[in-house]
Design a protein around this motif. Sequence first.
Motif, PDB file in Angstrom:
ATOM      1  N   THR A   1      -6.120   1.145  10.252  1.00 16.42           N
ATOM      2  CA  THR A   1      -6.823   2.416  10.456  1.00 16.42           C
ATOM      3  C   THR A   1      -8.099   2.137  10.903  1.00 16.42           C
ATOM      4  OG1 THR A   1      -7.618   1.518   8.282  1.00 16.42           O
ATOM      5  CG2 THR A   1      -5.590   3.024   8.081  1.00 16.42           C
TER       6      THR A   1
ATOM      7  N   ARG B   1     -13.166   4.410   3.946  1.00 14.91           N
ATOM      8  CA  ARG B   1     -11.896   3.421   3.826  1.00 14.91           C
ATOM      9  C   ARG B   1     -11.040   3.673   2.630  1.00 14.91           C
ATOM     10  NH1 ARG B   1     -14.430  -2.048   4.250  1.00 14.91           N
ATOM     11  NH2 ARG B   1     -14.166  -1.587   6.542  1.00 14.91           N
ATOM     12  N   THR B   2     -10.067   4.012   2.884  1.00 14.19           N
ATOM     13  CA  THR B   2      -8.956   4.606   1.773  1.00 14.19           C
ATOM     14  C   THR B   2      -8.487   3.403   1.012  1.00 14.19           C
ATOM     15  OG1 THR B   2      -7.416   4.599   3.514  1.00 14.19           O
ATOM     16  CG2 THR B   2      -8.461   6.767   3.146  1.00 14.19           C
TER      17      THR B   2
ATOM     18  N   THR C   1      -2.984   0.919   0.243  1.00 17.66           N
ATOM     19  CA  THR C   1      -2.135   1.794  -0.515  1.00 17.66           C
ATOM     20  C   THR C   1      -0.652   1.662   0.490  1.00 17.66           C
ATOM     21  OG1 THR C   1      -2.374   3.507   1.199  1.00 17.66           O
ATOM     22  CG2 THR C   1      -3.575   3.750  -0.812  1.00 17.66           C
TER      23      THR C   1
ATOM     24  N   ASP D   1       1.727   4.503   1.907  1.00 18.03           N
ATOM     25  CA  ASP D   1       1.640   5.628   2.197  1.00 18.03           C
ATOM     26  C   ASP D   1       3.131   6.158   2.263  1.00 18.03           C
ATOM     27  OD1 ASP D   1      -0.988   5.469   2.496  1.00 18.03           O
ATOM     28  OD2 ASP D   1      -1.248   5.607   4.711  1.00 18.03           O
TER      29      ASP D   1
ATOM     30  N   ARG E   1       0.166   6.543  -2.092  1.00 19.05           N
ATOM     31  CA  ARG E   1      -0.642   7.572  -1.659  1.00 19.05           C
ATOM     32  C   ARG E   1       0.067   8.797  -0.821  1.00 19.05           C
ATOM     33  NH1 ARG E   1      -5.162   8.081   2.813  1.00 19.05           N
ATOM     34  NH2 ARG E   1      -3.929   6.838   4.046  1.00 19.05           N
TER      35      ARG E   1
END
Lengths: 309, 531
Positions: free
Chosen positions: B419, B437-438, B441, B443, B474
């Motif tokens: 990412t 920043r996620t 996860t 996805d 997510r």
Amino acid sequence: MNETQRSVALTVDGRTVQVAEGATILDACRQLEIDTPTMCFADNLTPVNACRVCVVELEGSRTLVPACARAAAEGMQVRTDSERVRHSRRLVLELLASSVDLSCAGEALQRWQADYGAEPERFGPSAPAAAPGERERQHAGHHAMPDGSTAATVGQPAKVEDDLYVRDYKRCILCYKCVEACGEDAQNTFAIAVAGRGFDARIATEYEQPLPDSACVYCGNCIGVCPTGALMFKSEYDHRAAGTWDEERQSVTRTVCSYCGVGCNLELHVQDEEIVKVTSPEDHSVTHGHLCIKGRFGFQFVQNRPDKP
Amino acid sequence: MEDTDLIILWGSNARETHPIFFHHVLKGIHNGARTMVVDPRRTSSAQWADLWLGLDVGSDVALSNAVAREIIAAGLENRAFIEHATTGFDEYRRSVEPFTLARGEELTGVPAEAIRGLAHAYATADRAQLCWTLGITEHHNAVDNVLALINLALLTGHVGRYGSGINPLRGQNNVQGGGDMGALPNKLPGFQDVQNDALRGKFEAAWGVPVPSANGWHLSQMFEAMEHGDLTTLYVIGENPAQSEADGERARALLSGLDHLIVQYIFLPRTAAMADVVLPAAASWAESEGTVTSSERRVQRVRKALSPPGQARDDMAILGDLARLLGHDWGTPSAEQVWDEVRSLSPMHTGMSYARLEAMGGIQWPCPHDRHPGSPILHDRLWRVPLEGPAAPFHALQHRPPVDVLDDQFPLRLTTGRTLDSYNTGVQTGGFRSPIRTGDTVDICPEDGRRLGIDDGERVQVSSRRGALEVRARYVDVLRPGLVFMTLHFPDRVDTNRLTIDAWDQKSGTAEFKATAVRIDKIAAPAGAAH
């Protein structure tokens, strides 16, 4: 100028100069080493003609023209030192300095203030700063008539929203450079734009969202082009707040980013063994002065040390 | 990139993984270039594209073959270039013959019309750039995938010209430079073959010692050698294989079984924590002097801006001391002196003095002498008349799908990637707090989520044939049903490589990080939990 380009000849302050076709009056002035003030211009951005501090007198033109954007043409007669030019530049500098905190705008601006005899204090003492959110709520046509005792100001508290950078819009002259760098000139993220009209105009995210919730991707290219310190690394902001920011003690070292393989050049600004800011050279063909979040802010891992909380 | 007419990103999400390269792509787009993105995910790069080809993971050769067949069937191949500069066209033409648009759609999941669109756009563009990243190379058939793209460039003549070329986008700031300097099992600095007696002899004469004439092992072979007991001591410099290797449990078991593990690193990530000896190193980009080579073969200087902390030392000084303890006095050369030795032995670097690198803002190899301007275009020889050097061969390639097959038990295809604000195992990017920043996860697309009864944000179990982990799901809108995505950025919390397969390409040694078969299950409520 390379051999495949045509050139044009023009006269600036009585001196003839040859520049490449497509060059601007500003390029001609620079070639003649005429000190020309600029605020909204940058070599790596498209001119937006916002600040008007670079205006010159062009024979045959009714109005003064911005040197940064007007293409030089064969036979042009340009004056940069006439009373009309000096008066206009002086007034621009006075209006900006009376309404905006220009204390971080660099030495060149101080020099131009002195050269042009700018007296921003003649508009009176600054009006009080706005409360948080107050300027965002103001609308053109809904203002009380000022009584003239104070100079209108964009004074307002800084927006400190994350660990990376600070938006301190009391320093913003609305030069549009950040909007251009966020937009089509570099990053193409379009997270910010100018909202509001007249003196209420301001740089805003969509619906005034806090930066972390906005479309911002934290490339910091807006910081890289900001001429007044309205956009600032959090590290610089904290040092300035603590009174420890000292550019005399800083070194600037050019190296290459440690992340992906593009080869972006970084300029590490180091004070007392601490990287306090990262920029990129405008004249490098890889970055043209622009970086991504990792290049701009990803340096911290070399200085997270137990002895430096 | 700015002056080209068509930009194809194939297995590359440059918008996030090479953001400043993508600035140049954007300039091209603003100048009128069309853009096409080939990627299983509709990435942020694909969102800038005129055409997105969302292929099934691991079907790149089939897609390339179908594109080639369409170009040939439409009579759009560059006959003159093929005859002038290539070999093996007839065999190649026969090999792609079965890959009709319909067959292509069946094998890749890309609509026939989109395959046709890319084929015609690429073949008819005056200038076209074909760029790829790990979406091409992190497969069990990595080299075939690369050759498949080179085939297309040879078919159309989009190589070795201004605005037309093939561009592997390098993922690390000096992965190109590592290869340049001979950090490959079969090459000496300057890509000089270790088995070539004359070339090896040149190094032996300069160094005064014999150089082994046999190829060494690449990383994947080293792990196999550990498994067979042929490799018992490992010296790791600046890598974190305990977390970065596919099938992480196996990698860690093999590393633990070594007689001796030495790790030279700037921190103590998991690999260093397993080591018998840790040699603290300086950060090469900010705490020492040297050069790196970027994706465009540009050698540039890195410079020391900070003193390394504590006992950390320059890699070169550590290696010098080690050599001395092993009975070889290398002295204490400066980075520039070492570089000058490289220049004396590697003809492609000879013209790159520090002074010229400074003055020119870096130089692109080959640069054989000190008046040479460097080489922004590498393969222009293919256009010289008469042809300079050997003709470029076409390669007939078979479609070989991913090793980790999907079945009822593991029905979802997991692919991995980076990412924007994070990097590899997070050792560096973990050092700053990114507001965007996620985090860790898995996805998934909302359709799969609903089908599996999994909510956005719910913690789930992801399992492969090798291991399992728990992670937050997510919902994202860039994935098609059946495809899920994870990063490798947070291995201390979510060790994605417990899932991945160590099937690796026999030619490059690269593991198939991009194609894992997984299942996602709800986590049963703990027994006795109150409701």
